[in-house]
Design an enzyme around this catalytic site. Structure first.
Site, short mmCIF file in Angstrom:
data_model
loop_
_atom_site.label_atom_id
_atom_site.label_comp_id
_atom_site.label_asym_id
_atom_site.label_seq_id
_atom_site.Cartn_x
_atom_site.Cartn_y
_atom_site.Cartn_z
N ARG A 60 -15.76 29.62 31.96
CA ARG A 60 -14.30 28.80 32.05
C ARG A 60 -13.34 29.59 30.83
O ARG A 60 -13.59 29.32 29.60
CB ARG A 60 -14.58 27.40 31.82
CG ARG A 60 -13.19 26.66 31.74
CD ARG A 60 -13.32 25.43 32.22
NE ARG A 60 -13.81 24.35 30.89
CZ ARG A 60 -13.82 23.10 30.87
NH1 ARG A 60 -13.25 22.56 32.03
NH2 ARG A 60 -14.44 22.31 29.99
N ASP A 108 -14.86 16.36 23.96
CA ASP A 108 -14.21 17.48 23.83
C ASP A 108 -12.68 17.40 23.78
O ASP A 108 -12.29 16.40 23.72
CB ASP A 108 -14.75 18.74 25.18
CG ASP A 108 -14.13 18.05 26.47
OD1 ASP A 108 -13.37 17.27 26.56
OD2 ASP A 108 -14.58 18.64 27.78
#
Length: 540
Positions: free
Chosen positions: A169, A453
């Site tokens: 990603r 996150d």
């Protein structure tokens, strides 16, 4: 007279790292520069289009499926390209940053896929950006191992057949990489992460029987998916790789993308692998886009917005139906619990919640799901094994029973839950603690037994902003105000100081984190992304 050669990509204000020359080769930098020159102008146009669309939502307080792409949705004949063998079975995926220890542990975890994350689970320090690339290359050449300096425990890769397939990603379109510039202009982080990884690993992965696979974050429209598709076509041509080698899974983690799922798959149809249902960024996007929409768009505490909420169910069921109609994988959301080594009862309760969540996803038709910790892999695997058996996926389950109207996706007021004072306190706690760790270069952080996150920090600060601007009154009679937020933040800072002691507190970035959280939570002008002002403070 011939035209001058294009100026090279420059490395700016970056401390040299061990072995960085293996990543930043002249040829790799030239490739990234070519990507930048060709695609950054379109990236800039699309970022401007985001702002225009957000202004339109502010004016209308609604969204709808696009009339101009109705023919694509109505055409039942098209499908995405068949899945490569390495991505046919995705029943459990583990996520995490690309530091050396995580690289070994994720590949060894027993999950079918590892989302190797240069985005929300990674603070974009120069070290994380470059050494993360090196770690992946070392993994593919089996030159990676890790010894924990504290415990002395050593980690090494299992046999190749037992390793997870990597889906990498890159950063979202909105973030630049300040250390790499062309003609004095910063290169988008997305093109840096994608370009370096693809250049060094595409052929190597093909030799291993796999390929360069990607997760695409923060996508807001099918036009952004079209840009990625054009990047893929150019990159494959540039390296002489067959078209369609790249495969991409798009995170449907913005409310605008939820209205364009079929169009996103259509734009990427030669390179598409699936769609993923992300939770925290999706809620953050709802707050961001509908922050002027009044009380009917006010979200309760983030932990009260489960995937069973009516508007979240509409989103996930539409995603499954859309994917399977077009031959793509539908990948479910994150189980973020981090098991405790000290409290078996906490683990028992949490494991049951994880199991129920994964059972729901498997029964709803998802082909796989995410976990944040290796200990959760067997739980998720059991849920999907029970439904899939020996089949690699359930793409044949078309979910034609699902009918979602445009209004269903933004029916936030269908929830009974309300914002609470403990919810405000938790948002402040998570925000300060996460931002402080991010400023130290950590993107995935265990806070209160959850792996947090950047997405969870975004929803935390967004909810503080929304509750204050909506004049929310809590169950204890207190009203959400800037003064109350400052009071809660001051209390949390004092608690952290007492918890850590003066020396450890002084060694951290706690005051900076406190100040930045209040800046993005209280400013009248809502910052599009917390990571943009945070990046200015990030050292390295």
């Amino acid at each position: 007279m011939s035209a001058p050669a294009p100026s090279p990509l420059a490395i700016v204000d970056a401390e040299p790292l061990p072995r960085q020359e293996e990543v930043l080769t002249e040829e790799a930098l030239a490739f990234v520069a070519a990507l930048h020159r060709r695609f950054t102008p379109r990236r800039d146009e699309l970022l401007a289009r985001r702002a225009e669309r957000r202004a339109e939502i502010a004016r209308t307080s609604t969204l709808d499926f696009l009339p101009e792409t109705a023919a694509i949705r109505a055409d039942d004949s098209w499908r995405v390209a068949p899945s490569p063998a390495a991505l046919e079975d995705r029943r459990v995926e583990i996520t995490g940053p690309t530091d050396r220890k995580m690289t070994v542990n994720a590949l060894n975890s027993g999950a079918r896929v590892w989302l190797a994350d240069f985005e929300d689970a990674s603070a974009p320090t120069w070290e994380n950006v470059i050494l993360g690339q090196l770690n992946l290359t070392d993994a593919y050449t089996r030159r990676i191992d890790f010894t924990d300096p504290v415990s002395g425990k050593s980690y090494a890769l299992k046999d190749a057949a037992e390793l997870a397939t990597v889906v990498m990603r890159p950063r979202g379109w909105h973030l630049n990489e300040r250390h790499l510039q062309v003609d004095g202009e910063e290169v988008p982080g997305a093109l840096v992460d994608f370009g370096l990884y693809f250049f060094h690993n595409a052929r190597r992965l093909l030799d291993l029987g796999k390929g360069p696979y990607f997760y695409l974050p923060k996508t807001e429209s099918h036009l952004e998916a079209r840009l990625w598709n054009d990047v893929f076509v150019f990159a494959q041509d540039h390296l002489g790789i067959p078209q369609g080698t790249i495969r991409a899974t798009v995170l449907i983690e913005t409310i605008t993308a939820a209205y364009e799922m079929e169009e996103i798959l259509y734009e990427l149809r030669d390179h598409a692998s699936g769609l993923n249902a992300g939770r925290w960024d999706y809620l953050f996007s709802i707050v961001k886009n509908f922050r002027d929409g009044g009380t009917r768009f006010v979200l309760p505490d983030r932990n009260a917005v489960t995937m069973t909420a009516p508007f979240m169910r509409a989103y996930t069921e539409l995603l499954v139906r859309t994917c399977h109609k077009r031959g793509a994988h539908a990948i479910g959301g994150m189980a973020a619990f981090i098991p405790s080594r000290r409290d078996a009862e906490v683990n028992k309760v949490a494991f049951e919640k994880v199991r129920a969540d994964k059972d729901r996803e498997a029964n709803d038709g998802f082909d796989g799901s995410w976990v944040a910790h290796p200990d959760l892999v067997p739980i998720a695997l059991e849920s999907f094994d029970r439904v899939l058996g020996e089949r690699p996926n359930q793409k044949d389950r078309l979910r034609e029973d699902v009918h979602v109207e445009a209004a269903d996706l933004i029916a936030v007021d269908s929830l009974d839950a309300k914002p609470t004072y403990p919810g405000l306190v938790n948002a402040v706690q998570v925000g300060i603690r996460y931002i402080e760790a991010w400023l130290r270069g950590l993107g995935a952080v265990a806070i209160f037994n959850l792996m947090e996150d950047a997405a969870t920090a975004e929803i935390s600060r967004s909810q503080i902003w929304q509750w204050i601007n909506a004049g929310v009154e809590f169950e204890n009679g207190l009203k959400a105000t800037p003064e109350l937020a400052r009071e809660v933040a001051a209390d949390e800072l004092a608690n952290i100081r007492a918890e850590l002691g003066e020396e450890a507190f002084a060694a951290g970035h706690w005051q900076q984190a406190h100040d930045l959280l209040l800046e993005v939570a209280l400013d009248e002008d809502y910052a599009d992304f917390l990571t943009l002002p945070a990046y200015r403070l990030l050292r390295g």
